[in-house]
Design a protein around this motif. Structure first.
Motif, short mmCIF file in Angstrom:
data_model
loop_
_atom_site.label_atom_id
_atom_site.label_comp_id
_atom_site.label_asym_id
_atom_site.label_seq_id
_atom_site.Cartn_x
_atom_site.Cartn_y
_atom_site.Cartn_z
N GLU A 57 2.75 -21.94 -40.33
CA GLU A 57 2.92 -23.38 -40.13
C GLU A 57 4.10 -23.67 -39.22
OE1 GLU A 57 2.54 -27.37 -40.07
OE2 GLU A 57 1.08 -25.88 -40.77
N PHE A 58 5.21 -22.94 -39.41
CA PHE A 58 6.36 -23.11 -38.53
C PHE A 58 5.98 -22.73 -37.10
CE2 PHE A 58 10.13 -21.71 -36.29
CZ PHE A 58 11.04 -22.73 -36.57
N ASP A 59 5.25 -21.64 -36.96
CA ASP A 59 4.83 -21.17 -35.64
C ASP A 59 3.96 -22.22 -34.94
OD1 ASP A 59 4.67 -18.52 -33.92
OD2 ASP A 59 2.65 -19.35 -33.93
N ARG A 60 3.02 -22.81 -35.69
CA ARG A 60 2.15 -23.84 -35.11
C ARG A 60 2.96 -25.06 -34.69
NH1 ARG A 60 -1.46 -22.03 -39.14
NH2 ARG A 60 -0.61 -23.52 -40.63
N GLY A 113 3.25 -26.20 -30.87
CA GLY A 113 2.73 -27.52 -30.57
C GLY A 113 3.75 -28.41 -29.88
N ARG A 114 5.00 -28.33 -30.33
CA ARG A 114 6.04 -29.16 -29.72
C ARG A 114 6.30 -28.73 -28.28
NH1 ARG A 114 7.94 -33.22 -28.07
NH2 ARG A 114 10.08 -33.93 -28.44
N ILE A 115 6.37 -27.42 -28.05
CA ILE A 115 6.60 -26.94 -26.69
C ILE A 115 5.40 -27.28 -25.80
CG2 ILE A 115 6.90 -24.87 -25.26
CD1 ILE A 115 8.43 -23.64 -27.65
N THR A 175 1.84 -20.89 -21.90
CA THR A 175 3.28 -21.00 -21.70
C THR A 175 4.01 -21.20 -23.03
OG1 THR A 175 2.89 -21.94 -19.52
CG2 THR A 175 5.09 -22.22 -20.46
N ALA A 176 3.45 -22.05 -23.88
CA ALA A 176 4.06 -22.25 -25.20
C ALA A 176 4.05 -20.95 -26.00
CB ALA A 176 3.31 -23.35 -25.95
N LEU A 219 11.42 -16.51 -28.05
CA LEU A 219 12.40 -16.99 -29.02
C LEU A 219 12.41 -16.12 -30.27
CD1 LEU A 219 11.84 -20.85 -28.73
CD2 LEU A 219 13.81 -19.56 -27.90
N ASN A 220 11.24 -15.80 -30.79
CA ASN A 220 11.17 -14.95 -31.98
C ASN A 220 11.71 -13.56 -31.70
OD1 ASN A 220 10.11 -16.84 -33.79
ND2 ASN A 220 8.02 -16.46 -33.13
N GLY A 221 11.37 -13.02 -30.53
CA GLY A 221 11.88 -11.71 -30.17
C GLY A 221 13.39 -11.71 -30.03
#
Length: 204
Positions: free
Chosen positions: A123-126, A130-132, A154-155, A162-164
């Motif tokens: 859910e956080f990933d989505r 989505g925001r980006i 691109t998102a 960012l996660n990496g």
């Protein structure tokens, strides 16, 4: 603020503090109770187990982060994307932040084995993707970003970067600032339209 909301906020803050101090594996309900004015019995009344508290914490943090990235600073979508990157990779002004990042990496490692953790993390990933994606689409509508850029791809790339960056920072102390600068360069070279009117201070 209602009493229920105040209690929830206090328990989430206590869970965050205890998680930073003890880490995921060693965390106990009594550790969380010690960080709040509530008793261990009260914690069990609201949440049956440590796992349920951590599920609630992830949901709480997702909602809090979503609120922050809905009101990003910046006059253009490009500046707002970089503001989002700054928030995600913000320096450890809070002494507990490095410990929290380590504990969060421990929780992420449980994703393959715990359906609820995986659902909360997904859910956080989505939300982040989505925001980006919406910022990229806004930039294309305004002529700031190249029209041939794929917002979804691109998102995906930015979220993966960012996660990496978070994982490398926790695992090998790779500087978050390097990733921030690399993403700023990526936005400037790969996303901005040739005639985009961006501030020189931000993109030099």
């Amino acid at each position: 603020m209602t009493e229920t909301t105040a209690t929830t906020d206090e328990l989430m803050e206590a869970t965050y503090a205890a998680l930073c101090k003890h880490g995921y594996a060693s965390l106990r309900m009594r550790d969380i109770a010690a960080e709040s004015s509530k008793s261990k019995a009260t914690l069990h009344y609201h949440y049956e187990s440590k796992q349920n508290l951590l599920y609630a914490l992830l949901d709480y943090l997702t909602d809090s982060f979503a609120e922050r990235v809905e009101t990003l600073e910046g006059e253009t979508p490009a500046e707002r994307i970089l503001a989002l990157v700054d928030i995600y990779l913000e320096p450890a002004a809070d002494d507990s932040l490095p410990e929290f990042r380590t504990a969060l990496l421990e929780i992420k490692a449980q994703g393959p084995y715990d359906d609820r953790f995986r659902a909360e993390l997904a859910e956080f990933d989505r939300m982040l993707r989505g925001r980006i994606r919406s910022l990229i689409e806004d930039g294309q509508d305004e002529g700031v970003f190249r029209p041939d850029v794929d917002p979804d791809e691109t998102a995906e790339f930015i979220v993966t970067a960012l996660n990496g960056a978070q994982t490398r920072h926790v695992a090998v102390d790779h500087p978050l600032e390097r990733t921030r600068r690399a993403l700023e360069t990526y936005v400037r070279r790969e996303l901005l339209a040739a005639d985009a009117d961006e501030t020189e201070e931000r993109f030099e």
